[in-house]
Structure formats: structure tokens, C-alpha cells
Design an enzyme around this catalytic site. Structure first.
Site, PDB file in Angstrom:
ATOM      1  N   LYS A 194       0.827  -1.206   0.000  1.00  0.00           N
ATOM      2  CA  LYS A 194       0.000   0.000   0.000  1.00  0.00           C
ATOM      3  C   LYS A 194       0.863   1.259   0.000  1.00  0.00           C
ATOM      4  CE  LYS A 194      -4.032  -1.748   2.495  1.00  0.00           C
ATOM      5  NZ  LYS A 194      -4.990  -1.506   1.397  1.00  0.00           N
ATOM      6  N   ARG A 217     -10.795 -11.062   1.175  1.00  0.00           N
ATOM      7  CA  ARG A 217     -11.643 -12.084   0.556  1.00  0.00           C
ATOM      8  C   ARG A 217     -10.998 -13.458   0.612  1.00  0.00           C
ATOM      9  NH1 ARG A 217     -11.587  -8.682  -4.918  1.00  0.00           N
ATOM     10  NH2 ARG A 217     -11.322  -7.063  -3.335  1.00  0.00           N
TER      11      ARG A 217
HETATM   12  N1  BES Z   1      -8.366  -3.452   3.940  1.00  0.00           N
HETATM   13  C1  BES Z   1      -8.434  -3.039   2.576  1.00  0.00           C
HETATM   14  C2  BES Z   1      -9.709  -2.259   2.276  1.00  0.00           C
HETATM   15  C3  BES Z   1      -9.805  -0.882   2.860  1.00  0.00           C
HETATM   16  C4  BES Z   1      -9.362   0.207   2.144  1.00  0.00           C
HETATM   17  C5  BES Z   1     -10.374  -0.686   4.086  1.00  0.00           C
HETATM   18  C6  BES Z   1      -9.488   1.472   2.662  1.00  0.00           C
HETATM   19  C7  BES Z   1     -10.501   0.575   4.608  1.00  0.00           C
HETATM   20  C8  BES Z   1     -10.069   1.661   3.892  1.00  0.00           C
HETATM   21  C9  BES Z   1      -8.429  -4.252   1.651  1.00  0.00           C
HETATM   22  O1  BES Z   1      -7.704  -5.329   2.101  1.00  0.00           O
HETATM   23  C10 BES Z   1      -7.818  -3.806   0.372  1.00  0.00           C
HETATM   24  O2  BES Z   1      -6.671  -3.468   0.391  1.00  0.00           O
HETATM   25  N2  BES Z   1      -8.598  -3.816  -0.693  1.00  0.00           N
HETATM   26  C11 BES Z   1      -8.120  -3.374  -1.961  1.00  0.00           C
HETATM   27  C12 BES Z   1      -8.675  -4.308  -2.995  1.00  0.00           C
HETATM   28  C13 BES Z   1      -8.101  -4.098  -4.359  1.00  0.00           C
HETATM   29  C14 BES Z   1      -6.651  -4.503  -4.380  1.00  0.00           C
HETATM   30  C15 BES Z   1      -8.899  -4.920  -5.353  1.00  0.00           C
HETATM   31  C16 BES Z   1      -8.623  -1.951  -2.174  1.00  0.00           C
HETATM   32  O3  BES Z   1      -9.730  -1.636  -1.760  1.00  0.00           O
HETATM   33  O4  BES Z   1      -7.856  -1.153  -2.717  1.00  0.00           O
HETATM   34 MN    MN Z   2      -5.667  -5.203   1.559  1.00  0.00          MN
END
Ligand code: BES
Ligand code: MN
Ligand code: ZN
Length: 534
Positions: A317, A391
Site C-alpha cells: 500500500k 476475501r
Molecule cells: N483493507 C483493505 C480495504 C480498505 C481500504 C479498508 C481502505 C478501509 C479503507 C483491503 O484489504 C484492500 O486493500 N482492498 C483493496 C482491494 C483491491 C486490491 C482490489 C482496495 O480496496 O484497494
Molecule cells: Mn488489503
């Protein structure tokens, strides 16, 4: 040299670094009692034996009914004050008055209710919350809630009691922080009387007060767990704390699957997420079994995403606000909280909580984009983005839910940034394969003032998950990201009545008010209470 077999390596069972003055097994506790007050017999609000009366004033200068009674008892001093323009009655403004003649209480807290024509459940909630916040700044130990009530179709007797207690007890919440200075003194307010309550309403209001206090406690459990830093709140820690919490409730049993047990369940997707971390994974199983016959029925199974820290893994991230990914176990915390609530209220309903707890880290052993994992269901997944890890752990936990022959399965997860884009921070996303169940959850959210909004999971979305190398990929592109995530989970919940709550935008706040909100525990509480037929 340390021997390494098949890429496994020593894992730390310990959490490291600073450990706060933990309330082990005591998360969410508070000291506040709730009662009702009534005008039965010759008693009036003027003779109530409390430190403070909380009275409502509309913006048009009109006193609420109880404020009018107090005004008469003290020679019209309230009216005089309003005539001088000293209290405009704007919603959620307060003014503390002391030592009015003619009444037993030593203080009166005037509370603005806004314009009378706009008076609603929402303004009532806001004004009561503001009143409690003002009371907590004083030495007042007992207070009578005597605000005008919205009409019964906005807020019936039960929900009046419930909201009164939930808001008051919820206001006591303080982050269990690691600041080194002196802890501020706990608030004095410990007794709240809600009213006026007539004889016929007393049972419903008292039941509401009891449930509201339990919901506030459960929200405190969720918030306390979710607010902990990632170096304290690891999967191992979460499992230990769940055991400690469950010890306080006779109806709760906890079982924890460690890494070898998870391996025996063939949870290849969950293990793929966890393999880059020095922290071993845990699958936590919490069961609430009520005494008697109801215990035999098909349970409601709640499944929580417990990523104790989500770096994104190899698909790392951006650093901005990455600290907030300690909240990525909010779904897990909500599940643990909901189980403590089921136990505290002795709900005549079987409830099973499943928490998939892992840490998502990049390292030499971490899963890589393009790697293929085999889920417990036997289906294979091409992991195109290691940041779509929620997921992957949920699909294996959802498969595990089958063995309970559930009446309904609801998973709760901070699953996608896309859900935050779609709904902002006001509604959780509600999805699933059973329209009635989704509708039931949305309705629970409305009643609980913890709202969710449905998103459509039709077949087309699943097509975005196509892979040339495995049964499907773990991502479906940017478009409709909250829904494609749900569509992925849908591949593992066929034949189950299943719903999914994406709480990425609602479970915590960033910015100056950074912290867990306790959502969607009020929604889950309403859902379980109704299912239990209470
Ligand atoms: N934990 C994150 C989702 C999230 C993002 C929660 C912002 C709270 C605030 C999740 O694991 C994630 O990183 N999802 C990705 C999915 C993508 C790679 C398809 C996302 O939302 O960017
Ligand atoms: Mn994630
Ligand atoms: Zn995540």
C-alpha cells in the site's frame, strides 16, 4: 544455521513492544446504571431526587412539557431567561443552571431541541448526546432525562429506552490509550433516569434500557480491540483476548485453530495471506449456546475479517494513512462484540462467531502476484493482487461455516476502498445471495441508527473475476470493486443464506477523531435481538 522445511520458519507467538494497561477480558465495561422515572401519584419532575434535570427548549422559545412544569415550580425563571434571549434553543446547545428554587434537583441542564417543526428522532439523539457530553464535564452523578420525546412512530418506548442508554453509556467511552501522563479522572455520572414513563410503557422502556446498555458495552468491546496497535493486537493476541472475554459468560465457548489445525482444514487461501508474516494465523470459533431447546436450532453464523495489520503484502500500500490498516480487524472485533452481546442478553438463539485472524506482510516468504492457492472448498484462486487479502481469508472461513448448518451467515469486513468511494462513511455496504437476509440487515441498521445500503451482486460481476490459470482471480478490476469482492465471496457461499457487510467506510474514522466507531455492532445487535424474538 536454523533448519527450514518447505519454506516454513520460526514464527513468533508473542506480541512485541508496548502493552497498554490492558483490561484483559474487561473490554467495553463501564459504570452507569439506568432506571425510569414517572409522574405516578403526586410526584412531579420538580420533586425528583437526582442531581440534575435535563430539560428541552425549542428554538422558537417554546419549553418542552417537563421544562414547563419546572418553570412553574420555580416562578417562571426559565421563561424569563428565554425572554432575555439567553438561550436560543439551537439543537444540541446546552446551558447549565444551578440552585433553582422550588425543585429538588440542584441543577438543570437546558438542552436545545432546534425548531419544533423539524423535531425528529435524529435531533433528539443529537440533543441527548450533547446533554450527556455536558453532564460528563461536571460533578453531576445522577441525571433525569426529561427531553421532549419524538412521537412514537419515530421512536417507540423500547427504542426510546434503548437509544437513551446506548447514547449515555457510549459517551463514557475513552480510548485505552498509551499516553504516559496521568489518566484523566473517570466521569462522575453513574445514574441516568429516563422518562417520563407511564405504567403501561415501563416494561418496554426498561427492556430498551437493558439492551441499550448491552449494545454500548459491545461497541466498547469492538472499539477497545480495534483501537489497539498492530504490534499488540496480533492474531495470537486476538485469540487470547477472545478466550478471556468468553470466560465472563457462561453461554460462550471458544475454540482456536492454530496454524497446523488451519493446515489440516486445507485453508490454502488464508494461509497464503498469512505466510509472509512472522505472526502465525488463528481461526477463532466462538459459540453462544442458550440453555434449553433453542440451543438445538440452526445457528446464525457471523464471520469476521481479522487482518490485524494490512500492509498490502507484496502489492504494498501507499504509506499515507497506512497506520489505519490496524483497523482492518474491525469486522473480527464486531463479531467478538456481537457474541458478548448475545451472551450478556442471554439471547435464546444459537450464534456462532468465526474470526479469521492474520497479518498481511511482505517478506521473502510472502505470497506473490500470480501465485495460485487452493481454498478449503477445493476451488483455486489466482492471487493477482496480494492487497485483496480480506476475501482470501473470508472464503476459507465462510467454507468452514457450512459445518454448522447455519440458518444464515453474515460476514463483516473492512473489505474494499471501493465501498468507501461508493457510499462514503454514512452507510455500510450490504450485499449477499439472499435478498430477504440483506433486507433484514438493512432494516436492522435503520432501527439501530447504524445504517447499511444494498448493492447489487448480480451474475455479471463475477465475470470480472475470470483467470486463465485458476478457477478465478482474487480481483475484478477497478469498476464495481465493492461488488466484485462480494461476487468473489459468493463463489464460496453457494447454497447458504449469506450476506456480506462491507464496513470499510464506517468501522473507523481517520483524521483528528481517529479511532474505531463501534459500527456495525448496533446493526448486528438489532439483527440478533430480532432473530431471537425479543
Ligand atoms: N483493507 C483493505 C480495504 C480498505 C481500504 C479498508 C481502505 C478501509 C479503507 C483491503 O484489504 C484492500 O486493500 N482492498 C483493496 C482491494 C483491491 C486490491 C482490489 C482496495 O480496496 O484497494
Ligand atoms: Mn488489503
Ligand atoms: Zn484488508
Amino acid at each position: 544455521m536454523v533448519a527450514r522445511l518447505n519454506g516454513t520458519r520460526p514464527r513468533s507467538e508473542k506480541y512485541s513492544g508496548a502493552v497498554p494497561a490492558l483490561r484483559r477480558g474487561r473490554y467495553g465495561e463501564f459504570a452507569m446504571r439506568f432506571e425510569t422515572w414517572s409522574k405516578a401519584g403526586n410526584k412531579s419532575i420538580a420533586t425528583l431526587d437526582v442531581d440534575c434535570l435535563v430539560l428541552g427548549v425549542f428554538e422558537d422559545g417554546e419549553l418542552s412539557e417537563e421544562a414547563g412544569t419546572v418553570d412553574s415550580a420555580c416562578d417562571g425563571r426559565l421563561r424569563k431567561l428565554l425572554e432575555r434571549g439567553d438561550f436560543p434553543g439551537k439543537a444540541a446547545e446546552t446551558l447549565l443552571l444551578a440552585d433553582l428554587p422550588g425543585i429538588s434537583a440542584t441543577r438543570v441542564l437546558l438542552t436545545g431541541l432546534g425548531p419544533k417543526k423539524d423535531f425528529s428522532r435524529k435531533t433528539w439523539r443529537k440533543s441527548w448526546a450533547a446533554a450527556v457530553a455536558a453532564l460528563l464535564k461536571t460533578g453531576i452523578a445522577s441525571a433525569a432525562l426529561a427531553l421532549e420525546r419524538p412521537d412514537a412512530k419515530e421512536l417507540d418506548d423500547y427504542y426510546f429506552g434503548r437509544a437513551a442508554a446506548e447514547i449515555a453509556a457510549g459517551s463514557l467511552y475513552r480510548i485505552n490509550d498509551l499516553k504516559s501522563g496521568k489518566k484523566p479522572k473517570p466521569a462522575r455520572l453513574e445514574r441516568v433516569l429516563a422518562g417520563p414513563v407511564g405504567k403501561s410503557a415501563a416494561t418496554a422502556v426498561n427492556r430498551g434500557l437493558e439492551h441499550g446498555a448491552a449494545i454500548a458495552a459491545a461497541c466498547g468491546v469492538q472499539r477497545d480491540l480495534a483501537n489497539l496497535p498492530g504490534n499488540v493486537c496480533t492474531p495470537t493476541f486476538l485469540a487470547e483476548e477472545t478466550r478471556a472475554l468468553a470466560k465472563r459468560h457462561r453461554s460462550l465457548r471458544v475454540r482456536v485453530l492454530d496454524e497446523p489445525a488451519i493446515r489440516r482444514e486445507k485453508m490454502g487461501c488464508l494461509l497464503a495471506v498469512s505466510q509472509g508474516s512472522a505472526q502465525p494465523p488463528r481461526l477463532i470459533v466462538i459459540e453462544h449456546t442458550p440453555a434449553g431447546k433453542a440451543g438445538q436450532a440452526h445457528p446464525v453464523v457471523l464471520v469476521g475479517k481479522g487482518v490485524t495489520f494490512d500492509t498490502g503484502g507484496i502489492s504494498l500500500k501507499d504509506p499515507g494513512a497506512m497506520d489505519e490498516m490496524k483497523f482492518d480487524m474491525s469486522g473480527a472485533a464486531a463479531v467478538i462484540a456481537a457474541l458478548t452481546l448475545a451472551a450478556a442478553l442471554d439471547l435464546p438463539l444459537r450464534v456462532v462467531g468465526l474470526v479469521a485472524a492474520v497479518e498481511n506482510m511482505p517478506d521473502g516468504n510472502a505470497v506473490k502476484p500470480g501465485d495460485i492457492a487452493t481454498s478449503a472448498s477445493g476451488q483455486t484462486v489466482e492471487i493477482l493482487n496480494t492487497d485483496a487479502e480480506g476475501r482470501l481469508i473470508l472464503c476459507d472461513a465462510l467454507h468452514y461455516a457450512r459445518r454448522f448448518k447455519p440458518a444464515a451467515v453474515v460476514d463483516i469486513a473492512t473489505l474494499t476502498g471501493a465501498c468507501v468511494v461508493a457510499l462514503g462513511h454514512h452507510h455500510s455496504g450490504a450485499m449477499g445471495n439472499d435478498e430477504a437476509l440483506v433486507t433484514e440487515l438493512v432494516a436492522a441498521g435503520v432501527r439501530a441508527d447504524d445504517r447499511a445500503w444494498p448493492l447489487p451482486v448480480t451474475e455479471e460481476y463475477a465475470e470480472q473475476l475470470k483467470s486463465n490459470f485458476a478457477d478465478f482471480a482474487n480481483i475484478g478490476g477497478r469498476d464495481g470493486g465493492a461488488i466484485t469482492a462480494a461476487a468473489f465471496l459468493g463463489k464460496f457461499t453457494q447454497g447458504l443464506k449469506w450476506a456480506h457487510l462491507d464496513v470499510a467506510g464506517t468501522a473507523y474514522q481517520g483524521g483528528a477523531q481517529k479511532g474505531s466507531t463501534g459500527r456495525p455492532t448496533p446493526l448486528l445487535a438489532d439483527f440478533l435481538i430480532r432473530r431471537a424474538g425479543l
